[in-house]
Scaffold this motif. Structure first.
Motif, short mmCIF file in Angstrom:
data_model
loop_
_atom_site.label_atom_id
_atom_site.label_comp_id
_atom_site.label_asym_id
_atom_site.label_seq_id
_atom_site.Cartn_x
_atom_site.Cartn_y
_atom_site.Cartn_z
N ARG A 33 -15.46 6.05 9.94
CA ARG A 33 -14.27 6.45 9.11
C ARG A 33 -14.69 6.68 7.68
N VAL A 34 -14.24 8.15 7.13
CA VAL A 34 -14.27 8.61 5.92
C VAL A 34 -13.21 8.97 5.24
N SER A 35 -12.81 8.70 3.88
CA SER A 35 -11.68 8.99 3.30
C SER A 35 -11.86 10.23 2.62
N THR A 36 -11.10 10.88 2.09
CA THR A 36 -11.28 12.47 1.46
C THR A 36 -12.25 12.33 0.45
N ARG A 37 -12.13 11.33 -0.55
CA ARG A 37 -13.10 10.95 -1.60
C ARG A 37 -14.52 10.62 -1.12
N GLU A 38 -14.59 9.88 -0.14
CA GLU A 38 -15.62 9.46 0.29
C GLU A 38 -16.68 10.42 0.93
N GLN A 39 -16.00 11.50 1.46
CA GLN A 39 -16.83 12.42 2.20
C GLN A 39 -18.02 13.04 1.43
N LYS A 73 -9.17 9.49 6.72
CA LYS A 73 -8.05 8.56 6.67
C LYS A 73 -8.22 7.31 5.89
N SER A 74 -7.49 6.95 5.29
CA SER A 74 -7.59 5.79 4.26
C SER A 74 -7.62 4.46 5.12
N GLY A 75 -8.44 3.44 4.56
CA GLY A 75 -8.64 2.42 5.01
C GLY A 75 -7.37 1.39 4.95
N LEU A 77 -4.39 2.40 5.85
CA LEU A 77 -3.27 2.86 6.69
C LEU A 77 -3.18 1.59 7.70
N PRO A 78 -2.07 1.37 8.51
CA PRO A 78 -1.86 0.36 9.64
C PRO A 78 -2.81 1.11 10.81
N PRO A 79 -3.24 0.21 11.64
CA PRO A 79 -4.07 0.49 12.82
C PRO A 79 -3.30 1.92 13.56
N HIS A 80 -2.08 1.60 13.86
CA HIS A 80 -1.69 2.65 14.75
C HIS A 80 -1.39 4.11 14.22
N ARG A 81 -1.77 4.04 12.80
CA ARG A 81 -1.84 5.47 12.39
C ARG A 81 -3.33 6.04 11.98
N ALA A 82 -4.06 5.32 12.62
CA ALA A 82 -5.83 5.66 12.61
C ALA A 82 -6.22 5.92 14.23
N PRO A 83 -5.85 7.06 14.82
CA PRO A 83 -6.19 7.42 15.97
C PRO A 83 -7.47 6.85 16.65
N ALA A 84 -8.38 7.17 15.89
CA ALA A 84 -9.88 7.00 16.40
C ALA A 84 -10.22 5.52 16.49
N LEU A 85 -9.61 4.83 15.47
CA LEU A 85 -9.62 3.24 15.39
C LEU A 85 -9.12 2.63 16.73
N ASN A 86 -7.68 3.16 16.82
CA ASN A 86 -6.96 2.98 18.07
C ASN A 86 -7.75 2.96 19.35
N ALA A 87 -8.68 4.31 19.44
CA ALA A 87 -9.20 4.45 20.47
C ALA A 87 -10.77 3.90 20.57
N ALA A 88 -11.03 3.43 19.61
CA ALA A 88 -12.38 2.75 19.63
C ALA A 88 -12.01 1.11 20.17
N VAL A 107 -13.65 -0.41 8.48
CA VAL A 107 -12.60 -0.99 9.41
C VAL A 107 -11.45 -0.94 8.62
N ALA A 108 -11.43 -1.61 7.39
CA ALA A 108 -10.11 -1.70 6.66
C ALA A 108 -10.67 -1.88 5.26
N ARG A 109 -9.58 -1.51 4.20
CA ARG A 109 -9.66 -1.96 2.88
C ARG A 109 -8.21 -2.60 2.51
N GLN A 110 -7.93 -3.41 3.87
CA GLN A 110 -6.38 -3.97 3.54
C GLN A 110 -6.37 -5.29 4.39
N LEU A 111 -6.10 -6.27 4.07
CA LEU A 111 -6.34 -7.45 4.77
C LEU A 111 -5.80 -7.47 6.05
#
Length: 255
Positions: A33-39, A73-75, A77-88, A107-111
């Motif tokens: 996962r990479v966010s726009t700023r982290e790329q 994608k932001s870390g 976001l809820p899991p269902h809004r991260a399609p690749a996370l859901n697929a992985a 994986v996440a920046r939110q507990l």
């Protein structure tokens, strides 16, 4: 690198009861996962994360079933809004594999999000592994260590957000430009906001015409005839006129 097909929402499916048998895996599924700023940050690109996961599997003789990428994608976001996370997560459960990431923040920046991912993997006997920190959720206290990483990431994010917001408010109060759009009647010189006298004259003229009872359309026509041009475009539109008329004291905004 495997592309991410549409996958049913795995987080909506009740997890299986956790087995008491020790976790044994023969394969891994990678998540990047990479966010726009982290790329743009060195070491966090899609390529470097993919290379780390591929090397991890090869060095241990594990089958790499796929690498799923959430780009931009932001870390938080809820899991269902991260399609690749859901697929992985789905592929890890289907193949009985470990899910491997470069570091916990992937994986996440939110507990809440992190705990949800960790819980469904753990209950299906699929370890969650961080290459950078050497974390393995199937190891003793592994899940607790992952929980602490997610909690720390969330607290750090919140502290950074509060500090940034305070700094931006202070700079703005000092007449500094902090990014974003610039109000009509104001120009930017480096980091300083300064009055744009030509635009201020346009604002005053528009306000005078409005007080005399002129319509927004007629004000736009008058401004053009008097060589008062908009900042963008060739002609004035009613919403543009309404905005600059509402600018009560543009000069005070720069003080």
């Amino acid at each position: 690198m495997k592309t991410t097909p549409k996958t049913p929402h795995v987080f909506a499916v009740p997890p299986r009861r956790r087995s008491r048998k020790p976790t044994m895996v023969g394969g891994v599924v990678g998540y990047v996962r990479v966010s726009t700023r982290e790329q743009a940050r060195t070491g966090y690109s899609i390529e470097s994360q993919t290379a780390d996961i591929t090397k991890y599997a090869a060095d241990r003789g594990l089958t790499l079933y796929g690498i799923h990428v959430d780009a931009g994608k932001s870390g938080e976001l809820p899991p269902h809004r991260a399609p690749a996370l859901n697929a992985a997560v789905s592929q890890a459960i289907q193949t009985g594999s470990a899910m491997v990431v470069r570091d916990p923040a992937r994986v996440a920046r939110q507990l809440g999000r992190g705990q949800q991912v960790l819980d469904i993997l753990t209950r299906n006997n699929c370890p969650l592994i961080s290459i950078e920190l050497g974390l393995d959720s199937s190891a003793p206290c592994g899940s607790s260590m992952w929980f602490m990483c997610f909690w720390t990431a969330e607290q750090t994010r919140e502290a950074t957000r509060r500090n940034t917001s305070g700094v931006v408010r202070f700079l703005h109060s000092q007449g500094k430009w902090t990014g974003g759009s610039v109000a009509y009647g104001v120009s930017v010189d480096g980091r300083n906001r300064i009055p744009n006298q030509q635009e201020l004259a346009t604002v005053r003229r528009a306000q005078e015409l409005r007080k005399s009872g002129a319509s927004l359309r007629s004000i736009g026509q008058t401004l053009l005839s008097e060589n008062h041009k908009p900042r963008i475009g060739a002609k004035w539109h009613a919403p543009m006129i309404a905005r600059i008329i509402a600018t009560e004291t543009p000069l005070e905004k720069t003080k």
